[in-house]
Design a protein around this motif. Structure first.
Motif, PDB file in Angstrom:
ATOM      1  N   VAL A 200      -2.185   5.440   4.681  1.00 58.25           N
ATOM      2  CA  VAL A 200      -1.501   6.339   4.005  1.00 58.25           C
ATOM      3  C   VAL A 200      -1.597   7.574   4.769  1.00 58.25           C
ATOM      4  O   VAL A 200      -0.503   8.382   5.025  1.00 58.25           O
ATOM      5  CB  VAL A 200      -1.879   6.539   2.588  1.00 58.25           C
ATOM      6  N   ALA A 201      -2.836   7.982   5.194  1.00 58.65           N
ATOM      7  CA  ALA A 201      -3.123   9.172   5.712  1.00 58.65           C
ATOM      8  C   ALA A 201      -2.487   9.443   7.028  1.00 58.65           C
ATOM      9  O   ALA A 201      -1.786  10.533   7.450  1.00 58.65           O
ATOM     10  CB  ALA A 201      -4.675   9.464   5.788  1.00 58.65           C
TER      11      ALA A 201
ATOM     12  N   GLU B 256      -6.473   3.673   2.515  1.00 56.22           N
ATOM     13  CA  GLU B 256      -6.252   5.275   2.683  1.00 56.22           C
ATOM     14  C   GLU B 256      -5.964   5.647   3.990  1.00 56.22           C
ATOM     15  O   GLU B 256      -5.144   6.669   4.259  1.00 56.22           O
ATOM     16  CB  GLU B 256      -7.308   5.761   1.764  1.00 56.22           C
ATOM     17  N   GLU B 257      -6.480   4.916   5.048  1.00 54.72           N
ATOM     18  CA  GLU B 257      -6.285   5.266   6.219  1.00 54.72           C
ATOM     19  C   GLU B 257      -4.806   5.147   6.706  1.00 54.72           C
ATOM     20  O   GLU B 257      -4.081   5.986   7.351  1.00 54.72           O
ATOM     21  CB  GLU B 257      -6.974   4.392   7.375  1.00 54.72           C
TER      22      GLU B 257
ATOM     23  N   ARG C 245      -8.488   0.585   6.428  1.00 52.52           N
ATOM     24  CA  ARG C 245      -8.419   0.767   4.842  1.00 52.52           C
ATOM     25  C   ARG C 245      -7.304   1.236   4.543  1.00 52.52           C
ATOM     26  O   ARG C 245      -6.593   2.128   5.090  1.00 52.52           O
ATOM     27  CB  ARG C 245      -9.607   1.548   4.656  1.00 52.52           C
TER      28      ARG C 245
ATOM     29  N   ARG D 298       1.361  10.036   6.526  1.00 48.43           N
ATOM     30  CA  ARG D 298       1.547  11.231   6.065  1.00 48.43           C
ATOM     31  C   ARG D 298       1.331  12.397   7.113  1.00 48.43           C
ATOM     32  O   ARG D 298       2.468  13.147   7.386  1.00 48.43           O
ATOM     33  CB  ARG D 298       0.587  11.566   5.018  1.00 48.43           C
TER      34      ARG D 298
ATOM     35  N   SER E  35       2.030   4.605  -2.798  1.00 48.56           N
ATOM     36  CA  SER E  35       2.082   5.889  -2.709  1.00 48.56           C
ATOM     37  C   SER E  35       3.238   6.468  -2.832  1.00 48.56           C
ATOM     38  O   SER E  35       3.699   7.632  -2.328  1.00 48.56           O
ATOM     39  CB  SER E  35       1.316   6.227  -1.522  1.00 48.56           C
TER      40      SER E  35
ATOM     41  N   ILE F  25       0.804  -1.151   0.131  1.00 50.48           N
ATOM     42  CA  ILE F  25      -0.007   0.008   0.078  1.00 50.48           C
ATOM     43  C   ILE F  25       0.977   1.462  -0.086  1.00 50.48           C
ATOM     44  O   ILE F  25       0.695   2.089  -0.764  1.00 50.48           O
ATOM     45  CB  ILE F  25      -0.798  -0.123   1.146  1.00 50.48           C
TER      46      ILE F  25
END
Lengths: 580, 124
Positions: free
Chosen positions: B112-113, B109-110, B107, B116, B24, B20
């Protein structure tokens, strides 16, 4: 009669023989008689008095007869002293008879009623005029006629019969028990001319006797029913007295019991004898009440449990003479209590093992759910990567299906985990003050279930501030929305809106599915409840709404179902508003 | 390029996280337990450590404390990962100097967020 010498009266007016106060009236009477002289009794109904020479007065009766040639009047005077005395005696007797509370009546030699007092009128209900001339036998109840006639004959022969019990019949037909005394009435010559009867109503006496007998019988019955007997101990002689029931309880014939304390104690179970004897001694020595439960061995070797309680019996000066007590057979009661105790113990053990099994099940459920989550999440994660990366549409489609199923399963596992946590009471809530619109949209974003096949129509007014636990609200909204998605056709809208009602925020999640049949509406919040027609391919464990209800209630709200008139279902829950 | 150290005892989870994050554009090194963490932090330009709290032998909190004490977490972000993030856990993570937390399952995207926002270089 008058005591005057002839010479002293000769030539004097007749008024000389009359008391001073009656003289002037007498003169008037005499003048009127001279106008119309016929033979008659003088002063009939009047209290005529004569005056003796010594000044004393006496009652008289006077008859007058004119002499044929009109030359004068012959007066015949009778001394009435004896007659007046008889009359007075009769008056006294009548008064006595009339004031008697016993009914008194007389009959002549033929048994015909001749006299009747007031009490007789009250007892029999007849007035004297009605019964005068009746055969007295008629007053007696038919069943006793023969005996009465026999008695009456004996009395007329001179015998006195006292207090024989019979029954009379009143005017109203009521038969009353009486005690009857019959005695002969004699004239001066000693001949029997009739009989007098004295009748006493003994109804109350009879009733009192009956009541006494009945209450004694009831006492015996009560003793037997309650299995309670009485006993008295004479501390000096070491002897006991037992009531009838106590013999029955011990199964001992009174003839076989010598009434000693030793004989009493000999019937007691070996293990209980010494303690009971000590208890009795202590009660006597200390003048204290006694209470004990002990066993006896009956003659047929049966063991029975007795309960006894006694008070010291005190003599003058407060010395303890002995004990007076009751004794009750409590064998059945003890057996019942034992059975109850055993049953309770069994029940308690069963409940305990059930609780243990239940806790084990909850733990198992929690462990399994927990362990399933990570691999499922991994499957879902990889399938999403494949789907995103793969250029072959068929592979992407398969990855999408794998991912969707994994997500669905993950959702179920999450709910089971939630449910077992709630069941175990392990859900700890941390309420915060939150803006409702942000809370709901956040909850919808965080939910793992995909609602891609439905359009979410969210309409939460700004400015509503509630007190809620973020995680619990995510669970509530997530479950309600995924339920709505599950039970309504793809591409139909799911509306989520909020209003303020009765001082609370009400959030409603509404679908456009087939709705819930009325007979199932009360049951949808039950755990493990599933509608009979689960949509094909949409599985669930039947815990979603049970979780929702639990979380809502933990936050101090309530949850319910509405059926909008234009179809579908709306599930509503409240959240408490924050204090402004 | 951001560099992330993923500490998780489950190979599949580590691999998933790596794939994942790499998609990114994030560089990933992996550790299957807490034992190798100090050496990896010392030897690599790690920006963010993604640390599973439930680890065999040495648990996540101990790993965190040891690395912090050794000065290996200065100017580095930490995201703790657990199946049970309750308010108590979140508060403890914050007190331990972590920049974020992630609940399992997550998830893509969670993840990755979270990485970041914990990256001190990106925030600067």
């Amino acid at each position: 009669m008058f005591g005057f010498p002839w010479a002293q009266l000769l030539g004097k007016p007749i008024e000389a023989l009359i008391p001073e106060r009656a003289r002037s009236a007498h003169g008037d009477h005499r003048e009127r008689y001279e106008v119309e002289p016929t033979m008659r009794s003088m002063g009939t109904g009047r209290d005529l008095r004569g005056l003796r020479a010594d000044g004393s007065e006496f009652p008289v009766d006077v008859s007058l007869k004119p002499i044929a040639d009109g030359s004068g009047v012959v007066a015949v005077v009778r001394d009435m002293t004896a007659a007046v005395q008889d009359e007075a005696r009769l008056g006294y007797l009548t008064a006595i008879i009339d004031s008697s509370h016993d009914a008194i009546f007389n009959q002549d030699r033929d048994g015909l009623i001749t006299g009747w007092n007031r009490a007789a009128q009250l007892l029999f209900g007849y007035h004297q005029d009605e019964v005068s001339g009746w055969r007295s036998t008629r007053l007696v109840a038919e069943a006793h006629w023969e005996v009465y006639e026999l008695m009456l004959r004996r009395v007329l022969a001179g015998e006195v019969l006292q207090h024989f019990e019979t029954e009379i019949k009143r005017r109203d037909g009521l038969v009353v028990p009486v005690s009857l005394t019959l005695s002969p009435i004699r004239e001066r010559s000693r001949n029997v001319i009739g009989a007098s009867a004295i009748a006493r109503d003994i109804t109350e006496q009879r009733m009192a006797l009956t009541t006494l007998a009945e209450s004694e019988a009831r006492l015996r019955e009560g003793e037997a029913l309650a299995h309670v007997g009485g006993w008295v101990l004479d501390a000096g002689t070491k002897t006991v007295q037992w009531s009838q029931e106590l013999y029955r309880i011990h199964g001992v014939d009174p003839a076989d019991f010598d009434g000693t304390l030793a004989a009493h104690l000999a019937l007691v179970h070996d293990d209980d004898r010494a303690p009971l004897a000590a208890t009795i001694d202590a009660a006597v020595d200390d003048s204290e009440p006694l209470e004990a439960e002990y066993r006896i061995v009956c003659t047929d070797q049966r063991v029975r449990w007795l309960y006894t309680r006694a008070e010291p019996a005190l003599g003058p000066g407060g010395a303890v003479l002995g004990l007076r007590g009751i004794c009750q057979d409590i064998t059945e009661r003890r057996a019942a209590a034992d059975a109850l105790r055993h049953a309770y113990e069994r029940e308690r053990q069963a409940a305990e093992s059930l609780r243990a099994a239940d806790a084990l099940k909850d733990e198992f459920l929690a462990t399994v759910s927990h362990e399933l989550r990570t691999p499922l999440a991994t499957i879902a994660g990889f399938s999403s990567l494949i789907k995103a990366d793969h250029s072959n549409p068929a592979v992407a489609d398969m990855a999408e299906r794998i991912g969707r199923n994994a997500q669905e399963m993950l959702g179920m596992v999450e709910r089971l985990l939630d449910f077992s946590r709630l069941q175990a009471g392990k859900a700890e809530l941390a309420p915060e003050v939150l803006a409702l619109d942000a809370l709901i949209s956040g909850a919808l974003e965080t939910g793992w279930s995909s609602f891609v096949d439905h359009s979410l129509d969210i309409s939460i007014p700004g400015g509503i501030v509630v007190v809620a636990d973020r995680e619990a609200t995510i669970r509530i909204v997530g479950n309600l929305v995924s339920n709505a998605a599950k039970f309504s056709a793809n591409h139909t809208p799911i509306e989520i809106f909020a209003v303020i009602e009765d001082g609370a925020a009400v959030v409603k999640v509404r679908d456009h599915g087939p709705g819930i049949p009325p007979e199932l509406r009360d049951r949808v919040f039950e755990r493990f409840f599933q509608t009979p027609d689960q949509p094909p391919g949409k599985r669930g464990a039947g815990v979603g709404l049970a979780i929702v209800r639990r979380y809502v209630e933990l936050q101090g709200g309530r949850v319910w179902h509405e059926s909008p008139t234009d179809g579908g279902s709306a599930f509503c829950f409240t959240l408490p508003l924050a204090q402004p | 390029m951001t560099c992330v150290l993923v500490v998780d005892d489950e190979d599949d989870v580590r691999t998933l996280m790596r794939m994942i994050l790499e998609r990114s554009g994030i560089q990933v090194i992996e550790a299957p337990s807490g034992k190798t963490v100090p050496a990896l932090l010392a030897g690599h330009p790690v920006d963010v450590m993604v640390l599973d709290l439930r680890l065999p032998e040495i648990d996540g909190w101990e790993v965190l404390a040891g690395a912090r004490e050794a000065g290996l977490l200065d100017r580095r972000g930490v995201v703790v990962v657990s199946a049970q993030i309750d308010p108590g856990t979140a508060a403890r993570a914050e007190a331990a100097g972590c920049q974020g937390w992630l609940r399992k399952p997550f998830r893509p995207e969670e993840l990755v967020a979270a990485v970041r926002s914990a990256d001190p270089g990106a925030a600067a």
